[in-house]
Structure formats: C-alpha cells, structure tokens
Design a protein around this motif. Sequence first.
Motif: not given
Lengths: 123, 123, 123, 123
Positions: A46-59
Amino acid sequence: MRPIGKKIWVIPEGYLPKNALSYGRRFISHETACIINPNSSDAKINIHIYYKDRDPVGPYKITVPAMRIFHLRFNELSDPQPIPEDTDYSSIFYSNQPIVVQHTRLDSRRDDIALLSSIAYGE
Amino acid sequence: MRPIGKKIWVIPEGYLPKNALSYGRRFISHETACIINPNSSDAKINIHIYYKDRDPVGPYKITVPAMRIFHLRFNELSDPQPIPEDTDYSSIFYSNQPIVVQHTRLDSRRDDIALLSSIAYGE
Amino acid sequence: MRPIGKKIWVIPEGYLPKNALSYGRRFISHETACIINPNSSDAKINIHIYYKDRDPVGPYKITVPAMRIFHLRFNELSDPQPIPEDTDYSSIFYSNQPIVVQHTRLDSRRDDIALLSSIAYGE
Amino acid sequence: MRPIGKKIWVIPEGYLPKNALSYGRRFISHETACIINPNSSDAKINIHIYYKDRDPVGPYKITVPAMRIFHLRFNELSDPQPIPEDTDYSSIFYSNQPIVVQHTRLDSRRDDIALLSSIAYGE
C-alpha cells in the motif's frame, strides 16, 4: 532462509516535472521506485502519497510477486488519483512482506539527462 | 579487529541501456557494483539477478581477495548468462565474508553523461 | 548530549578521472568526502585507500576540529602518496570520535557536469 | 501505529553555487532537504549549519505539520542569517518528532542540469 528486507519504506523526495522533453518513453522524465521482493511470498504493498498543503492520498495498491521485481513509475499511478505534476510530494510504502526499495529520477527537461538515486529509508 | 561490512547486499535498481553512445570504454554507459573486502579472508560472492517477468538467474560467482576491491560491471557478467539490455533487473549479493557494496550508473545515451550512486541495502 | 555519528565509514566507489575538463577549480572533476564532526572533541581520522591489484595505502591523517566540517578532495591527498588517476579505489575512514561522512563526485569530463552522492556506509 | 522516522538527521554535504544559470525558479541551482512528517503530531525542527572555519549557526526553526511534507531550500533560510554562497557547509536537523529527511541538489551552473540525492544520516 531468513527473509530479506523491511516492511516500511519512505521516499521524502518526489517531483514530477511538467512538459518534460522526450526522446521516446525511455527518456521521458520519470520518478521511479524500484522494488524487489526476494522472498517466497507475494508482497502486497500500500503506497500513500504525502503533500505539503493537503491530506495524504492512498492507498495505491500494487503486488510484487515472490522472487520478482517491479520498477514503479509514480506518474503512472492513477487509482485513487494521479499525482499532480510540478508539485512536491513524498511517498511511504507499507508491505505485508519484507521488500527493498530504491528511488531513482531521470530528468530530461533540459537537452541532456540528469539522474539521481538513493536507497529509500527502511524500517 | 572486528570485520567491517555485511554479508547480504541488495540493489533494487538495475538497467543496461541499449545502443549507448561511447567515447571509449570509460564513457560506455555502465551499471557498476563497487565492492570492497576490507577484511583478512577472501570473499566468495554469489550474485543473483531478479527480473519482473521470469525466475531469478544465478549464481554469478566472483571472488574479491582479502584487502582488495572490485568494481563489477553488470554488462560484463556472462556465466550463467548475460543480463539482457533494455530490461529492468535487481541484484542480490551473498558473500561468505563481510563486504561493503555501492551502486553506480554512468549513462551516456545523450550527448553528455549522467551519474547516480547509492550505498546498497545491507543486511 | 550524546555524540552524533559513527567511527568507521566506508566508500566503496572511488575514481579520479584523467585530463578532466575544467572551468576553474570549482568545476574540476573531483571526488569528495564531506565530513562533519558535530561533537565537542577534535576528530583524528586515519584514511586507508584500497585497490584492486595492490596492497592498501595509508594512513592518510586528517583532523576535523570539534563542531567543524571538512570537504576532503581525494585528488589532494599526497602523504604517504597521491591516489593515481584513472584507477578504481575504495576508502575507509577510521575516526577516534563519531563523525558523519558523505561521498560526492562532480564529473566534468564531458561538456557538462554530472553529480553523484551517497551517505557513506557507517559502522 | 508506531511513529515512523528518526529525530536527528545529518547532511554532511552542502554547497550553494554562486551566479547559477537560471531558466525560471524550478531551474535555479538549489540544495534541498526534503522532509516528511508522517506522524500524528507537528514536528518542530531546529536546524544548525556547520562550517569549516567558524562556529555553527542556528537554530533555524521550521515546523512540518502532522501528515505533511516540506521541501526546504537552504538558500531560502534567512533567520538568524543566510548561508553564504560558494562556501562548504553541513547541516543537522533536530526534531521533537520522528521525521525522514532526504538531501537533493540541482546544479544548473553549466548549460544542462545535474542532480544528486541521498537519504540523510539518521539517528
């Protein structure tokens, strides 16, 4: 034989350039996670993508079969949603089996290519 | 003195470009594993190559003598079989003595060269 | 505060290109070990250079004062002897205090530059 | 879930080129620390910059919120003082929460770009 690898891997650096030059698919700018599953059971990841200005997206879900590899291109992820271009991101891989992950970028925005690579941070 | 290094090393990233430009052997695109055996016994190393769509191939056998180094070019491996060009692969090194392994690629497909490097993942 | 770092560092990759292009000292091809001593005692460091076909050479002795850094260029080492150009080598750093070491190469042999870097292997 | 990461990170390599070529902000030479805080509390981070010939400077204070990332450009640090160009430096990150840090440089001094990257040294 004892399984090789770790189950959690982190790649803090992530960036998909926009409007990259291209000389065929091999030369398109890309950000890659090279994954090896050297063990005897399939690895469900399961891969989760993290950003500077919004919630993580995934999996984002991928499977790397036992004794196989997979070179994942981040710009080819689509479900639940593509990673936007020209945006900083980070990624975390959660696997149910030990794996090893290496991060590589090929950047072809200028006339020539540039490369970077690092073994990811494993836990 | 306590031996330095580890006995298992993993390089998830691997790729031999096809038809690379060349300005002499030093500038041929190559993928290298730099191996140092800083200890007092010869290191007998078995290398296994992993692929996306077929079974691993190996062992490729090399020996790095005590207190010596070896910069292995993956495109020069031939026994049991060469690594195909333009194909993703990963490699695992099993040594009977502690060693340290670093992965480096020089890519000369475009007019200029690009470099990447990372200490491999050791266990 | 607990000291930061480790006392033994290994850089398997090493290579000084011959007749490199140059646009001033900053652009001369170089192989660097970036050393930080973040602790409260000076670090006395012995460097040993390992080769493929002959005995290791060393120690090369350097001192990095407490709370200071040093970016060592391998081509500037001279005592006990310079590292030959166009020859594969590896290096091991033995420090009496914990330090952290990162390996970087700038290659300017072609018209443009290429870079590689990796935290060294620490023990 | 157990927190991911470490609280101390070291990047021995640091260098801000002077008068870099530029094709817009994305192509300005830069030295970056990519930071991910994948945990449930904000990470308050103190950065200290170390030099060859003078005392360390810091702390530079940044906060990376819970579940967020930050790609820090060293040339944008200003308080307590900017990092001088054309000067070797190293950096240490002290966080009150576990984080993961990766170091990347894009160098555009020559006509084309070069890249390097490595996961920082964590403790």
